[in-house]
Write an enzyme that holds these catalytic residues in place. Structure first.
Site, mmCIF file in Angstrom:
data_model
loop_
_atom_site.group_PDB
_atom_site.id
_atom_site.type_symbol
_atom_site.label_atom_id
_atom_site.label_comp_id
_atom_site.label_asym_id
_atom_site.label_seq_id
_atom_site.Cartn_x
_atom_site.Cartn_y
_atom_site.Cartn_z
ATOM 1 N N ALA A 34 -86.711 47.030 1.415
ATOM 2 C CA ALA A 34 -87.549 47.114 0.336
ATOM 3 C C ALA A 34 -88.009 48.571 0.139
ATOM 4 O O ALA A 34 -88.108 49.212 -1.136
ATOM 5 C CB ALA A 34 -88.764 46.141 0.418
ATOM 6 N N GLU A 113 -54.024 55.772 16.492
ATOM 7 C CA GLU A 113 -54.994 54.984 15.762
ATOM 8 C C GLU A 113 -54.499 53.738 15.429
ATOM 9 O O GLU A 113 -53.458 53.374 15.226
ATOM 10 C CB GLU A 113 -55.226 55.957 14.554
ATOM 11 C CG GLU A 113 -55.405 57.372 14.902
ATOM 12 C CD GLU A 113 -55.312 58.329 13.557
ATOM 13 O OE1 GLU A 113 -55.180 57.677 12.359
ATOM 14 O OE2 GLU A 113 -55.358 59.531 13.692
ATOM 15 N N LYS A 115 -53.627 50.994 12.459
ATOM 16 C CA LYS A 115 -53.119 50.919 11.130
ATOM 17 C C LYS A 115 -53.863 49.875 10.495
ATOM 18 O O LYS A 115 -53.736 48.900 10.371
ATOM 19 C CB LYS A 115 -51.560 50.715 11.189
ATOM 20 C CG LYS A 115 -51.054 50.882 9.943
ATOM 21 C CD LYS A 115 -49.374 51.150 10.031
ATOM 22 C CE LYS A 115 -48.886 51.462 8.813
ATOM 23 N NZ LYS A 115 -49.031 50.511 7.645
ATOM 24 N N CYS A 410 -63.278 5.780 1.958
ATOM 25 C CA CYS A 410 -63.966 4.609 1.462
ATOM 26 C C CYS A 410 -63.764 4.069 0.236
ATOM 27 O O CYS A 410 -64.266 3.023 -0.119
ATOM 28 C CB CYS A 410 -65.430 5.023 1.911
ATOM 29 S SG CYS A 410 -66.175 6.082 0.421
ATOM 30 N N CYS A 425 -67.218 12.926 -2.274
ATOM 31 C CA CYS A 425 -67.251 11.582 -2.389
ATOM 32 C C CYS A 425 -68.687 11.043 -2.615
ATOM 33 O O CYS A 425 -69.909 11.574 -1.857
ATOM 34 C CB CYS A 425 -66.823 10.985 -0.996
ATOM 35 S SG CYS A 425 -67.202 9.210 -0.475
ATOM 36 N N CYS A 431 -69.426 5.401 3.627
ATOM 37 C CA CYS A 431 -68.189 6.108 3.794
ATOM 38 C C CYS A 431 -67.951 6.544 5.360
ATOM 39 O O CYS A 431 -69.093 7.235 5.945
ATOM 40 C CB CYS A 431 -68.106 7.468 3.074
ATOM 41 S SG CYS A 431 -66.812 8.531 3.440
HETATM 42 S S1 IVH Z 1 -51.224 58.251 8.587
HETATM 43 C C1 IVH Z 1 -48.074 61.309 7.297
HETATM 44 N N1 IVH Z 1 -52.816 56.762 9.615
HETATM 45 O O1 IVH Z 1 -50.153 53.379 6.450
HETATM 46 C C2 IVH Z 1 -49.196 60.360 7.623
HETATM 47 N N2 IVH Z 1 -51.717 55.923 7.831
HETATM 48 O O2 IVH Z 1 -47.094 53.394 6.331
HETATM 49 C C3 IVH Z 1 -49.577 59.261 6.700
HETATM 50 N N3 IVH Z 1 -52.294 53.595 7.225
HETATM 51 O O3 IVH Z 1 -49.996 55.190 3.480
HETATM 52 C C4 IVH Z 1 -50.496 58.363 6.753
HETATM 53 N N4 IVH Z 1 -53.823 53.336 8.778
HETATM 54 O O4 IVH Z 1 -51.825 53.623 3.820
HETATM 55 C C5 IVH Z 1 -51.978 56.937 8.687
HETATM 56 N N5 IVH Z 1 -54.411 55.402 10.781
HETATM 57 C C6 IVH Z 1 -53.566 55.632 9.891
HETATM 58 C C7 IVH Z 1 -53.457 54.652 8.814
HETATM 59 C C8 IVH Z 1 -52.273 54.769 7.838
HETATM 60 C C9 IVH Z 1 -53.168 52.917 7.709
HETATM 61 C C10 IVH Z 1 -51.413 53.273 6.192
HETATM 62 C C11 IVH Z 1 -51.531 54.521 5.034
HETATM 63 C C12 IVH Z 1 -50.376 54.838 4.897
HETATM 64 C C13 IVH Z 1 -49.506 53.989 5.452
HETATM 65 C C14 IVH Z 1 -48.161 54.407 5.814
#
Ligand code: IVH
Length: 669
Positions: A34, A113, A115, A410, A425, A431
């Site tokens: 709020a 990382e 994906k 039922c 129902c 039922c």
């Molecule tokens: S790096 C040259 N890092 O995956 C590097 N891509 O298949 C380009 N994606 O188009 C991307 N997580 O949409 C990178 N940790 C990550 C990612 C990632 C998801 C997706 C992104 C990219 C696609 C490639």
């Protein structure tokens, strides 16, 4: 305009931006919603009064702008590349070997990382200010979605801290978190809207809106994973670049890790497979990147992807299978849901043989038929669902599937509840599928409030045939309860005491507890106020029932049918004989006069100073009718934290919306 106003505007912007960060990035809000809303409203009012003070990084702009006719194009100065895929340990070793050989080094440092399964975007800052957002498109040209990106709370509108280049593009993935996705689809289900197949589709649909005000209502999140165009170098290490991106006010996924050599890459992947279901967002793989940014150039590219990074795809969470049959499944509350019985299929290590089809409109939209080949998806704890049909494989004699008009358990008629997509129902206690559900409803907190009689205990008692109807509860003995699993003598005695205590009830609670179709708490209250005794309600004619505010012809018929039913009559008679009682109802105070008196009010979101039922009681004491859904008949909408579609709808309909502060002021008037 005075310096004082200017200083206040700057201070508000700074404060709001910090609170935004505390909430969305650090998950640690330090002020009530709020108060946040109050700061926002003050800033909006000042910017409206002094348009010269409006700046492109103002948090007030996150609510979206006027709709576009079409998106413009953006040429990416640095192409947005794709990644090559690998699927197993051999692929990891191969990737690492090629990099070692290419660079002539023994041990390679990587950043691993998650994906993220969303859409990649590029976000451009000039002199630290957000100026443009673009989709990846074909990698060299994307669509300009600046206003949509501006609505994403985890995208800073102004970069923070040191080392801010004149020009920098931050690249990453826009996703919708799993829990936000569930909430979003639930709201759509309740509103009778089409559901999104998965978080990725929901994110894509939201980013593709020409009206950014719609995007602003969607819970999008941004996770950066690298840089694009940049006017000056930040660091030679990808890991350090990620830390710098965080220092600018973003939030890189906390799952990103520094690792060395193929073994650690493989370990990282194994850990992510384990952690996958527990993550807040969906991933479809992990990405390995060479940490040394300078060395990347030495390795160069394949036809479409760089050699310095690779995507390790995880096992799919979607598989193909066939629908052996479709059945109408009746839940405890009587909701009839279409469920597909599937040829068992292994999805990510779990055998799936049933998948929900949600409701008839979803069956129609996807046109799922018995015998169809379908894509089934299972993600985390989510109930498996049919994503789509492979139409090319459809059998020639297949037929469109429709939910039955009668309850399959039922045989009572099935009816669509007004304002809901679900079919229900009408059998109630007749039922078998609802037997347990009606008792659970009867004992629940807003009904008879029998403490200690949880769902599990009701289930056990029903399974042992000790109860089959609510009135059986009052014949239970402590010995019978003590014989149930995990029940000692003490808790059995407590449960009996709670059952006994529930006999001192109120008429609205009792009416609600009966579980009359179409009669929720609000209608129960109104019926009690209007008829003041159970007998008059039981014998009410349709005309008399229609005198009650919330009661229309459908509800009136449902009530009459309920009381005409012999089993219901017996149940009520036994309940009263067992001693359930209430004090006499006073007629509503007709002299009340308040802004809310006689008005229909809808509550949405969470209030910080009181619970929803407390707020409802307060409003009702002032003569308001508190309703669950927003329509043209609504006079006010009271909104709290995380208010969603009801608030948006009310705003669209031009209904007066009141926040918590204003409400407290009005209640105390
Ligand atoms: S790096 C040259 N890092 O995956 C590097 N891509 O298949 C380009 N994606 O188009 C991307 N997580 O949409 C990178 N940790 C990550 C990612 C990632 C998801 C997706 C992104 C990219 C696609 C490639």
């Amino acid at each position: 305009m005075s310096q004082q106003v200017k200083t206040r505007v700057e201070q508000l912007r700074k404060e709001i931006t910090q609170h935004n960060k505390n909430y969305y990035i650090h998950d640690n809000p330090t002020i009530p919603d709020a108060e946040y809303d109050r700061l926002m409203r003050e800033l909006q009012a000042l910017e409206k009064e002094f348009p010269g003070l409006q700046t492109p990084d103002s948090p007030t702009l996150r609510v979206g702008a006027q709709p576009l006719k079409e998106f413009g194009q953006v040429q990416h100065k640095i192409p947005m590349l794709s990644l090559d895929n690998i699927f197993d340990d051999a692929g990891v070793e191969d990737f690492d070997r090629k990099i070692r050989e290419g660079l002539g080094r023994d041990k390679i440092k990587y950043v691993a990382e998650p994906k993220l399964d969303g859409l990649s975007v590029s976000i451009r800052y000039e002199n630290g200010i957000f100026v443009e957002g673009a989709t990846r498109g074909d990698g060299s040209k994307g669509e300009r979605i600046t206003e949509n990106i501006r609505t994403i709370n985890t995208v800073p509108l102004k970069l923070e801290g040191e080392n801010i280049p004149d020009v920098v593009e931050v690249r990453g993935e826009v996703v919708i978190r799993k829990d936000d996705f569930e909430k979003l689809n639930q709201t759509r289900l309740e509103a009778g809207e089409n559901l999104f197949a998965n978080p990725r589709n929901a994110a894509a649909g939201s980013l593709r809106q020409l009206d950014s005000r719609i995007t602003a209502t969607r819970p999008l999140t941004f996770f950066p994973f690298g840089l694009g165009d940049i006017s000056e170098e930040v660091s030679g290490s990808h890991w350090e670049i990620l830390q710098q991106i965080n220092a600018w006010g973003f939030s890189v996924s906390s799952e990103a890790k520094q690792v060395t050599g193929a073994e650690e890459l493989k370990q990282y992947c194994a850990q992510m497979i384990e952690r996958r279901n527990g993550l807040d967002y969906e991933i479809d793989g992990v990405v390995y990147k060479l940490d040394d940014v300078y060395a990347r150039e030495e390795l160069g590219m394949t036809s479409r992807a760089p050699r310095w990074a690779i995507a390790h795809k995880l096992p799919a969470q979607e598989e193909l299978t066939t629908v052996e049959s479709i059945e109408a499944s009746v839940g405890r509350t009587g909701v009839i849901t279409p469920v597909a019985n599937l040829k068992p299929v292994n999805i990510g290590g779990v055998t799936v043989s049933r998948a929900t089809l949600h409701n008839q409109s979803e069956v129609d939209r996807k046109d799922v038929r018995e015998g169809d080949t379908v894509i089934v998806r299972r993600a985390g704890d989510v109930i498996p669902e049919v994503v789509s049909v492979v139409k090319e494989k459809r059998l020639p004699d297949s037929e469109h599937w429709k939910l039955p008009q009668q309850c399959p358990v039922c045989g009572y008629p099935a009816e669509r509840v007004e304002g809901e997509a679900a079919l229900k129902c009408t059998g109630g206690i007749h039922c078998a599928a609802q037997k347990i559900g009606t008792i659970i409803h009867f004992v629940s907190r807003n009904a008879m409030d029998i403490d200690g009689l949880g769902d599990k205990l009701v289930e056990q008692l029903a399974e042992q045939n000790m109860i089959s109807i609510a009135s059986d509860l009052y014949d239970l003995t402590a010995e019978q309860i003590a014989g149930m699993e995990r029940m000692g003598e003490k808790s059995a005695a407590n449960t009996i005491a709670a059952i006994e205590k529930s006999k001192d009830s109120t008429l609205p609670r009792f009416i609600y507890a009966l579980g009359i179709p179409q009669v929720g708490q609000q209608t129960a209250k109104q019926l009690a106020q209007h008829f003041t005794s159970l007998e008059s309600l039981q014998t009410a004619t349709e005309e008399q029932l229609l005198e009650v505010d919330d009661v229309g012809p459908i509800v009136a018929k449902a009530i009459m049918k309920f009381f005409a039913d012999e089993l219901n009559q017996q149940n009520i008679q036994r309940l009263i004989t067992s001693g359930i009682r209430w004090s006499v109802i006073e007629k509503a105070d007709e002299n009340l006069s308040h802004l809310f008196t006689g008005k229909t009010v809808v509550l949405t979101g969470t209030l910080s100073s009181m619970g929803r039922s407390e707020c409802k009681e307060k409003l009702e004491a002032l003569g308001a009718k508190v309703s669950g859904s927003v329509s043209k008949k609504t006079d006010f909408v009271v909104y709290g934290e995380s208010a969603g579609s009801k608030l948006t709808k009310a705003q669209d309909l031009g209904i007066r919306c009141i926040d918590e502060d204003e409400l407290l002021g009005l209640i105390n008037e």
